[in-house]
Design a protein around this motif. Structure first.
Motif, PDB file in Angstrom:
ATOM      1  N   ALA A   1       5.043 -26.318  28.470  1.00 51.05           N
ATOM      2  CA  ALA A   1       5.264 -24.998  29.073  1.00 51.05           C
ATOM      3  C   ALA A   1       4.792 -24.978  30.525  1.00 51.05           C
ATOM      4  N   MET A   2       3.652 -25.593  30.802  1.00 49.97           N
ATOM      5  CA  MET A   2       3.138 -25.636  32.166  1.00 49.97           C
ATOM      6  C   MET A   2       4.034 -26.521  33.052  1.00 49.97           C
ATOM      7  N   ALA A   3       4.443 -27.665  32.534  1.00 50.84           N
ATOM      8  CA  ALA A   3       5.244 -28.606  33.324  1.00 50.84           C
ATOM      9  C   ALA A   3       6.616 -28.036  33.673  1.00 50.84           C
ATOM     10  N   HIS A   4       7.175 -27.222  32.788  1.00 53.47           N
ATOM     11  CA  HIS A   4       8.521 -26.685  33.005  1.00 53.47           C
ATOM     12  C   HIS A   4       8.531 -25.206  33.386  1.00 53.47           C
ATOM     13  N   SER A   5       7.360 -24.627  33.501  1.00 57.33           N
ATOM     14  CA  SER A   5       7.245 -23.192  33.825  1.00 57.33           C
ATOM     15  C   SER A   5       8.148 -22.348  32.931  1.00 57.33           C
ATOM     16  N   ALA A   6       8.091 -22.648  31.646  1.00 58.96           N
ATOM     17  CA  ALA A   6       8.898 -21.926  30.663  1.00 58.96           C
ATOM     18  C   ALA A   6       8.142 -21.939  29.331  1.00 58.96           C
ATOM     19  N   PRO A   7       8.402 -20.963  28.493  1.00 63.21           N
ATOM     20  CA  PRO A   7       7.704 -20.937  27.201  1.00 63.21           C
ATOM     21  C   PRO A   7       8.128 -22.112  26.311  1.00 63.21           C
ATOM     22  N   CYS A   8       7.194 -22.554  25.507  1.00 59.98           N
ATOM     23  CA  CYS A   8       7.461 -23.619  24.543  1.00 59.98           C
ATOM     24  C   CYS A   8       6.784 -23.211  23.242  1.00 59.98           C
ATOM     25  N   HIS A   9       7.524 -23.200  22.151  1.00 62.47           N
ATOM     26  CA  HIS A   9       7.008 -22.738  20.863  1.00 62.47           C
ATOM     27  C   HIS A   9       6.850 -23.902  19.904  1.00 62.47           C
ATOM     28  N   VAL A  10       5.809 -23.854  19.112  1.00 61.80           N
ATOM     29  CA  VAL A  10       5.570 -24.864  18.083  1.00 61.80           C
ATOM     30  C   VAL A  10       6.094 -24.325  16.759  1.00 61.80           C
ATOM     31  N   VAL A  11       6.918 -25.097  16.112  1.00 56.81           N
ATOM     32  CA  VAL A  11       7.427 -24.766  14.782  1.00 56.81           C
ATOM     33  C   VAL A  11       6.885 -25.843  13.847  1.00 56.81           C
TER      34      VAL A  11
END
Length: 102
Positions: A15-25
């Motif tokens: 999320a930090m590297a791409h400046s976008a949310p990342c969700h864990v499933v």
């Protein structure tokens, strides 16, 4: 898809590297069974050492080790990973014959 112990830490980094949310499933159910196979270098067999049921197969281990000892002379025909190594072709053929290709 991956099995990693630090999934939330990894998701934060993505999320930090791409400046976008990342969700864990996550799930405790394994949709694809995990099996451990071995093909001794220079051998012709493909042996299931641990099945999806989690059980170790001692007979398969003994058979694989027997083939490994018998195939040691053939193992030096070509370096592992080289294009000339016949084991890679043999492995792909065995996987295809047993319908184990990904």
């Amino acid at each position: 898809s991956a099995t990693i112990p630090n999934s939330f830490e990894f998701a934060s980094w993505v999320a930090m590297a791409h400046s976008a949310p990342c969700h864990v499933v996550s799930t405790h159910t394994r949709p694809t069974p995990l099996e451990h196979w071995v093909m001794p270098p220079g051998g012709d067999g493909l042996y299931l050492l641990k099945g999806a049921d989690g059980q170790f197969r001692p007979q398969s281990f003994v058979a694989a080790m027997t083939e490994l000892r018998g195939g040691e002379a053939n193992a030096n025909r070509a370096k592992v990973g080289s294009r000339d190594n016949p084991d890679m072709k043999r492995l792909l053929t065995l996987l295809e014959e047993r319908d184990l290709m990904p």
